[in-house]
Design an enzyme around this catalytic site. Structure first.
Site: not given
Length: 547
Positions: A79, A281
């Site tokens: 992430d 992201d």
């Protein structure tokens, strides 16, 4: 999170505990699992780098890599939208028996929906084939809500952001005034001072007949197939909050259906006129954009209809949608396969049928932190490099962080590939639904055309939890009809659906407006129930030019 429309099972057991040097592979590849990649020979930036690993694709919804603790492999979500490492150690008995546990440093990471809490532990780990001694992580002792998410096969999150975004780092620094709590990447870079301070992602796409090798994450080096990224322009990280560095940069233009939109004033203070701020992201599945822009685009597509009773936009599954983003004068097209998702279910009084929903989501004002949130829908179309700043060999200090992008979507072949791949997906589903009839039935059921979900949320206590609950119910309502297409068990599918909602509201626990995207790590709670407690944009008829 909406799983991809392909006839391929997600086997949770396969994802869960793959051996460190034997990753799960969906496509045949000659690439070694945890391998070192050398950049193109003769380049000024050539380096043997630190290491690289194959990335596990969980139905285009989540990308997973392994860390190793005491010889045990732990799959975690990768992430770039967060910076903490946390694992749910209860599923790995004894894995932290050799850790130094700081029981006096308790953290609770709260999300728009759910939370994870526990104590900080320090233990030696291995990542990208590199030992990382004395790594701080959160030993998750308790999680709240979304108990089925571990069925996806991830047992924690590895944040790939800067120290300033790390809850663990800030807590330990406050207590000890040292760097013992710094991130995994900070520790790797500190131990390899002569290597570049960057990570690079290739995210593979499932459901694409052209196929691909497995996704890769490289640290301090590149996937040799995409080493040309070295010669792409640097996109400086632009973050209005100087205390917290996110992977955000400026967009020049967004091109929808072959037309550029004119950016209104950014919701983010300090963004130059005519630009917009985007956060990149890997932990977010979809692409989020301002409500006015998204709805103007949806309404311009002839086959698109808004179903107010479901609060969802539907579109012809075979529509050749066009979407591109411009950075620093360079255009990055998005493959049509990434823009819509087929699924089947009965609507109103109509029999079970197949419909396609957008993977582009309209949002509120981004809490004045961003204009666009570019998740995997965009990132599958680029080879992305996130650089923490080049190190000055004389001072040892890092320069300013930046991003580099290399377009890897071939516009010359993507339309033919889209139709071939989409037709194969549709062949496994019921016939396509009649969108005109659906729109008429929706108008009859709800003459105002206003979102019933929004009205329900407004009638509650006004909290973001209300809207999240509505979104959960909506997505779960769509889930069962996808079972035949996806071919994996209902619990795993439910997990993927709930992940999407979690990512829809990712955040640091701040309260905000309904529909605002957050950037917190994905919340993955335990399987065991006993552990649960802008201005309107205008369409222009010209292509972007940086001249």
């Amino acid at each position: 999170m909406r799983p991809s429309a392909v006839v391929a099972p997600l086997v949770a057991a396969s994802l869960a505990r793959a051996a460190l040097h034997i990753p799960i592979k969906r496509y045949a590849s000659s690439v070694a699992p945890f391998h070192r990649v050398t950049a193109a020979a003769g380049s000024a930036n050539t380096t043997t780098g630190v290491g690289s690993l194959n990335v596990i694709n969980g139905q285009n919804a989540i990308y997973i890599g392994d860390i190793a603790i005491d010889g045990t492999s732990v799959p975690v979500q990768l992430d770039t939208g967060s910076a903490d490492l946390w694992i749910y150690a209860n599923d790995f008995p004894g894995i932290l028996s050799n850790a130094r546990n700081y029981t006096d440093i308790s953290l609770n990471i709260t999300y728009g929906i759910g939370s994870v809490s526990g104590n900080v532990s320090v233990i030696d780990i291995e990542f990208v084939d590199m030992p990382v001694p004395k790594q701080a992580l959160l030993n998750a002792l308790k999680t709240e809500q979304l108990d089925g998410l571990f069925e996806v096969g991830a047992y924690g999150v590895l944040g790939l952001g800067a120290n300033s975004l790390s809850n663990i780092y800030l807590a330990t620094q406050k207590k000890f005034n040292d760097s013992r709590g710094q991130t995994v990447l900070s520790n790797i870079f500190a131990a390899n001072l002569t290597e570049p301070n960057h990570i690079a992602f290739f995210l593979d796409r499932m459901g694409d007949l052209e196929g691909s090798s497995p996704g890769t994450l490289s640290v301090g080096t590149y996937n040799t197939k995409y080493s040309a990224v070295q010669y792409q322009p640097e996109l400086p990280v632009f973050d209005p909050n100087a205390r917290v560095q996110r992977w955000s940069t400026l967009i020049d233009a967004v091109e929808l259906s072959g037309k550029n939109i004119t950016f209104g004033k950014s919701v983010v203070s300090g963004v130059p006129k005519g630009k917009a701020l985007a956060v990149l992201d890997t932990g977010t599945t979809d692409l989020y954009m301002p409500k006015a822009t998204a709805e103007a685009w949806f309404e311009s597509i002839p086959s698109a209809v808004y179903v107010s009773t479901e609060d969802v936009w539907l579109v012809d599954c075979r529509a050749e949608l066009q979407f591109a983003i411009w950075f620093k004068g360079n255009r990055f097209p998005i493959h049509p396969l990434d823009l819509t998702l087929p699924h089947a279910r009965p609507l109103f009084s109509f029999p079970n049928a197949t419909y396609c929903s957008f993977q582009v989501i309209s949002t509120a004002d981004g809490e004045n932190l961003l204009d666009y949130l570019l998740g995997d829908v965009f990132l599958r179309n680029v080879y992305s490099v996130f650089d923490f700043g080049d190190t000055d060999p004389q001072t040892g200090k890092n320069g300013d962080p930046y991003i580099k992008l290399l377009s890897i979507t071939d516009e010359a072949t993507m339309i033919a590939d889209f139709h071939a791949s989409r037709n194969q997906s549709l062949a496994a589903l019921p016939p396509l639904g009649n969108l005109t009839a659906v729109a008429a039935a929706d108008k009859k059921a709800n003459p105002s055309g206003a979102s019933l979900a929004s009205a329900d949320a407004a009638g509650g206590n006004g909290s973001s939890d209300s809207s999240v609950g509505v979104n959960v119910n909506k997505l779960v309502g769509w889930a069962p009809a996808m079972l035949g297409l996806l071919g994996f068990n209902a619990l795993a599918l439910f997990a993927l659906v709930v992940i999407g909602v979690a990512l829809l509201r990712r955040g640091k626990g701040e309260t905000g407006s309904v529909g605002t995207p957050r950037y917190q790590p994905l919340h993955l709670p335990p399987r065991k129930a006993e552990h649960a407690p802008y201005e309107e944009p205008l369409y222009e008829e010209y292509r972007y030019s940086d001249a």
